[in-house]
Scaffold this active site. Structure first.
Site, short mmCIF file in Angstrom:
data_model
loop_
_atom_site.label_atom_id
_atom_site.label_comp_id
_atom_site.label_asym_id
_atom_site.label_seq_id
_atom_site.Cartn_x
_atom_site.Cartn_y
_atom_site.Cartn_z
N HIS A 1 -77.81 56.81 -71.14
CA HIS A 1 -76.45 56.69 -72.26
C HIS A 1 -76.37 55.09 -72.42
O HIS A 1 -77.17 54.80 -72.31
CB HIS A 1 -75.40 57.12 -71.05
CG HIS A 1 -74.30 56.08 -70.29
ND1 HIS A 1 -75.04 55.55 -69.14
CD2 HIS A 1 -73.71 55.10 -69.63
CE1 HIS A 1 -74.53 54.81 -68.16
NE2 HIS A 1 -73.85 54.00 -69.26
N HIS B 1 -74.09 52.04 -74.27
CA HIS B 1 -73.02 51.00 -74.33
C HIS B 1 -72.86 50.45 -75.10
O HIS B 1 -73.85 49.48 -76.29
CB HIS B 1 -72.93 49.63 -72.91
CG HIS B 1 -73.73 50.22 -71.74
ND1 HIS B 1 -73.54 49.24 -70.41
CD2 HIS B 1 -72.85 51.48 -70.76
CE1 HIS B 1 -73.23 50.21 -69.41
NE2 HIS B 1 -72.71 51.53 -69.54
N GLU C 1 -69.61 56.10 -76.35
CA GLU C 1 -70.72 55.90 -75.98
C GLU C 1 -71.05 57.25 -76.32
O GLU C 1 -70.79 58.82 -76.28
CB GLU C 1 -70.11 55.94 -74.53
CG GLU C 1 -70.06 54.59 -73.74
CD GLU C 1 -69.89 54.39 -72.49
OE1 GLU C 1 -70.56 55.44 -71.73
OE2 GLU C 1 -69.71 53.29 -72.27
N ASP D 1 -70.98 53.84 -63.82
CA ASP D 1 -72.22 54.00 -63.90
C ASP D 1 -72.86 54.13 -62.66
O ASP D 1 -73.73 55.72 -62.77
CB ASP D 1 -73.09 53.02 -64.69
CG ASP D 1 -72.59 52.57 -66.09
OD1 ASP D 1 -71.29 53.76 -66.71
OD2 ASP D 1 -72.57 52.09 -66.59
#
Length: 162
Positions: free
Chosen positions: A87, A89, A31, A100
């Site tokens: 961020h 995935h 990630e 999250d």
């Protein structure tokens, strides 16, 4: 600006989105995580009130694996220019997990980027994890060299604005 009173987060600059997509692809299969910072829209020639994300900051101490990325909150910039987080995935899922949402905190917007990290492989969310509109703006970004071009008078002026 009063503490806690921050302008709306309108969207993200096209070049900044491209940077985030590229960074997420470069980090795959782990990630990617960064902090989104904004610039007032009017400073970018956009006749709207609010911030447009123009920077993504990779915080020192960030760790990542294929299933999570974490940042040390004590090393994050903490000012009115923070918009939220971005961020990735690696599994391509474009919705936040419960974990999250717990990390979204007080951010005004959060972006999740999913594999394969193409132009449409992202979604924006509010601090509660609900989908939100987040426009992409074709604006000229400030020269990065100008970021370091400041003196004590600039610091004092910034502190007075708080």
């Amino acid at each position: 600006m009063l503490f806690g009173s921050r302008p709306a987060a309108l969207g993200i600059a096209e070049d900044t989105l491209e940077f985030a997509l590229s960074a997420a692809a470069d980090t795959h299969p782990n990630e990617y995580m960064g902090v989104m910072r904004g610039t007032p829209a009017r400073e970018l020639g956009v006749d709207e009130d609010g911030d447009i994300v123009t920077d993504v900051v990779f915080a020192p101490g960030t760790t990542s694996s294929p299933v999570q990325a974490t940042m040390r909150s004590d090393l994050l910039p903490n000012d009115s220019h923070n918009v939220g987080s971005v961020h990735s995935h690696p599994n391509g899922v474009l919705r936040p997990s419960n974990q999250d949402v717990q990390t979204f905190g007080k951010g005004r917007a959060h972006i999740i980027i999913g594999a394969p990290y193409e132009r449409d492989d992202w979604a924006a969310f509010d601090r509660k994890g609900e989908p939100r509109d987040f426009d992409v703006y074709d604006v000229s970004l400030p020269d990065p060299e100008e970021f370091f071009d400041f003196d004590q008078a600039d610091i004092d002026a910034e502190l007075e604005d708080r």
